[in-house]
Design a protein around this motif. Structure first.
Motif, short mmCIF file in Angstrom:
data_model
loop_
_atom_site.label_atom_id
_atom_site.label_comp_id
_atom_site.label_asym_id
_atom_site.label_seq_id
_atom_site.Cartn_x
_atom_site.Cartn_y
_atom_site.Cartn_z
N UNK A 184 0.82 -1.21 0.00
CA UNK A 184 0.00 0.00 0.00
C UNK A 184 0.85 1.26 0.00
N UNK A 185 1.99 1.23 0.70
CA UNK A 185 2.88 2.39 0.68
C UNK A 185 3.44 2.63 -0.71
N UNK A 186 3.75 1.55 -1.42
CA UNK A 186 4.29 1.70 -2.77
C UNK A 186 3.24 2.19 -3.76
N UNK A 187 1.98 1.82 -3.53
CA UNK A 187 0.93 2.16 -4.50
C UNK A 187 0.21 3.45 -4.17
N UNK A 188 0.50 4.05 -3.02
CA UNK A 188 -0.19 5.27 -2.63
C UNK A 188 0.80 6.44 -2.69
N UNK A 189 0.75 7.25 -3.77
CA UNK A 189 1.73 8.34 -3.91
C UNK A 189 1.54 9.45 -2.90
N UNK A 190 0.39 9.44 -2.17
CA UNK A 190 0.15 10.50 -1.19
C UNK A 190 0.91 10.28 0.10
N UNK A 191 1.37 9.06 0.35
CA UNK A 191 2.01 8.78 1.63
C UNK A 191 3.50 9.06 1.55
N UNK A 192 4.02 9.92 2.42
CA UNK A 192 5.42 10.37 2.30
C UNK A 192 6.43 9.41 2.90
N UNK A 193 6.43 8.15 2.49
CA UNK A 193 7.41 7.18 2.97
C UNK A 193 8.01 6.43 1.79
N UNK A 194 9.30 6.26 1.84
CA UNK A 194 10.00 5.45 0.84
C UNK A 194 10.69 4.31 1.57
N UNK A 195 10.15 3.11 1.44
CA UNK A 195 10.66 1.95 2.16
C UNK A 195 11.93 1.46 1.47
N UNK A 196 13.04 1.45 2.21
CA UNK A 196 14.33 1.03 1.65
C UNK A 196 14.71 -0.37 2.06
N UNK A 197 13.98 -0.96 3.01
CA UNK A 197 14.33 -2.31 3.43
C UNK A 197 13.36 -2.85 4.46
N UNK A 198 13.41 -4.18 4.63
CA UNK A 198 12.62 -4.87 5.63
C UNK A 198 13.56 -5.54 6.62
N UNK A 199 13.10 -5.67 7.85
CA UNK A 199 13.88 -6.34 8.91
C UNK A 199 13.01 -7.42 9.52
N UNK A 200 13.54 -8.61 9.66
CA UNK A 200 12.79 -9.73 10.25
C UNK A 200 13.78 -10.65 10.95
N UNK A 201 13.37 -11.19 12.09
CA UNK A 201 14.25 -12.06 12.87
C UNK A 201 14.23 -13.50 12.40
N UNK A 202 13.45 -13.81 11.35
CA UNK A 202 13.44 -15.15 10.78
C UNK A 202 14.60 -15.28 9.79
N UNK A 203 15.62 -16.09 10.10
CA UNK A 203 16.78 -16.18 9.20
C UNK A 203 16.42 -16.67 7.81
N UNK A 204 15.32 -17.44 7.67
CA UNK A 204 14.93 -17.95 6.36
C UNK A 204 14.52 -16.84 5.40
N UNK A 205 14.17 -15.67 5.93
CA UNK A 205 13.74 -14.56 5.07
C UNK A 205 14.88 -13.62 4.70
#
Length: 466
Positions: A184-205
């Motif tokens: 939704x953040x990527x598809x909504x140009x009105x939201x002022x956030x640019x996601x540069x990465x994800x963090x997860x404690x699951x090593x498989x991801x």
């Protein structure tokens, strides 16, 4: 009326173009099936069978496409549900067409593999055009620049590169909630956030990518990821996480200096219409409690404060300023704000005076260790209640400055309590700390002694100390 009529006319023209376009796709797919079957050299008799059977196939496709609502969808917003409807409509149509070929004599002689190939090509063409329309909406077409010498390089870099806008952000949680929030953040140009990465404690991801955004690693390396990617905001998107995990993530996020937001646990992620962007908010104490917050009955407090003169010491501090805001809600006649720090005192005085113009807000620039100054204040402003929040509270700071800590926390409390008793104040409330229980630091010990001072002062006094 004219504008609405024109709008209806344009809509009908659009619907007609969509219907004609679908029929053209079916005709092309059917012809491609014959071409694939006969290695692009269709015998004349098979081409005749193609022309004879095409109207039947078009009629079946037209009826089922209409029944499944494929002419009504917005291609720019196509999703998995639209693809399922397309596959269902094409599959049922192919089954009906095969049955027709078996029972109509003039349609016999068509190779059995042709309907199967037509089924596959129709899905590829109709589904592909829909997703191209969505892609063009989300990624406007850009011509390759002179520096991009090869078409392959342009395809790899430009059409799939999202414009960078707003704050650089990291989402903690690469599960269902994180995926939907990222999408939704990527598809909504009105939201002022640019996601540069994800963090997860699951090593498989780790090392994988979601919608073009990589999973950088675990939360243990959060500070490094924030510094590396110049992140300004962190969003915790794990609604199912227990409070202990949320507390740990908030602590690690606070160490980075980035702003921390959270997707609260009550969000229903199973609802396809959930607007997760709107649910993202600041971290609240309820997120860290692990229980429902206690709801206080404030009606009993109002008579103690309404129309009275109330003194708050340490009014510019974190606890004192919040005390002041809460007390002001109960409409005291006069609110005395005492602090030795000029700037915080000015800020809280300005805030309360603007928010509650009916209250006489008096800033008192003074130290609680100055007994004569306290006596003059109580003589000038007869006071009903005192909330004593003035104290040095930072544990390491008082380890380095023990004498000043004891002077302010212990002697200041004693002189204020004595001055309040001499002035006939009705109630005196000391704001203490959990560190006063079995204290192991100068700060905790000084607050414990302050408690004992207040208890001693309460003996034989007309003031209620607590």
């Amino acid at each position: 009326m004219i504008s609405s009529a024109l709008a209806r006319l344009r809509a009908s023209h659009r619907r007609l173009l969509i219907v004609v376009g679908h029929l053209g796709l079916v005709a092309v797919a059917y012809l491609a099936a014959f071409a694939l079957r006969f290695d692009f050299q269709i015998p004349p008799e098979q081409f005749t069978r193609y022309a004879t059977s095409l109207p039947y196939l078009l009629a079946i496709r037209l009826a089922l496409f209409h029944r499944f609502g494929l002419f009504r969808g917005y291609w720019a917003f196509v999703g998995i549900r639209d693809l399922r409807l397309l596959v269902a409509a094409v599959s049922l149509g192919t089954i009906g067409f095969v049955a027709l070929l078996a029972f109509v004599d003039r349609l016999r002689g068509i190779p059995p593999v042709v309907p199967l190939l037509e089924w596959l090509v129709t899905i590829m063409l109709a589904g592909g055009l829909r997703f191209v329309a969505r892609w063009m909406r989300e990624q406007p077409f850009r011509r390759p620049s002179r520096g991009q010498r090869t078409l392959l390089r342009w395809i790899k870099e430009e059409p799939f590169r999202r414009p960078i806008r707003g704050k650089r952000a990291i989402i903690i949680g690469a599960g269902t909630a994180g995926e939907r929030l990222l999408r939704q953040l990527q598809h909504d140009p009105r939201h002022p956030l640019h996601v540069v990465g994800l963090v997860d404690d699951d090593p498989a991801k780790h090392g994988r990518a979601m919608h073009g955004v990589g999973v950088l690693g675990g939360s243990d390396d959060l500070r490094r990821f924030v510094a590396m990617h110049e992140v300004a905001q962190i969003v915790i998107a794990i609604p199912s996480a227990p409070p202990e995990q949320i507390r740990r993530l908030v602590t690690r996020g606070a160490e980075t200096g980035a702003t921390i937001k959270i997707l609260p646990p009550q969000v229903d992620l199973l609802s396809p219409d959930t607007p997760q962007i709107n649910h993202v908010r600041d971290v609240q104490v309820e997120d860290l409690l692990g229980r429902d917050p206690v709801q206080l009955d404030l009606t009993a407090i109002a008579p103690e404060l309404a129309g009275k003169t109330v003194l708050v010491t340490g009014a510019g501090g974190s606890i004192g300023s919040e005390l002041t805001r809460q007390i002001a809600r109960f409409h005291p006649r006069r609110l005395l704000l005492l602090d030795r720090a000029e700037s915080p005192l000015h800020m809280i005085h300005h805030e309360i005076a603007i928010a509650h113009p009916a209250i006489d807000v008096v800033p008192v620039l003074a130290s609680v260790t100055n007994a004569s100054r306290l006596d003059r204040m109580f003589d000038t402003y007869p006071t009903d209640s005192v909330f004593h929040a003035a104290a040095y509270k930072h544990v390491p700071m008082l380890e380095w400055n023990m004498v000043e800590g004891v002077w302010n926390n212990v002697v200041g409390t004693m002189r204020l309590a004595q001055a309040a008793a001499r002035a006939g104040v009705q109630k005196f409330v000391l704001i203490s700390t959990d560190k006063a229980v079995n204290p192991t630091s100068v700060m905790g010990a000084s607050k414990r002694v302050a408690e004992l001072v207040v208890q001693a002062q309460a003996e034989g006094s007309g003031t209620s100390f607590s």
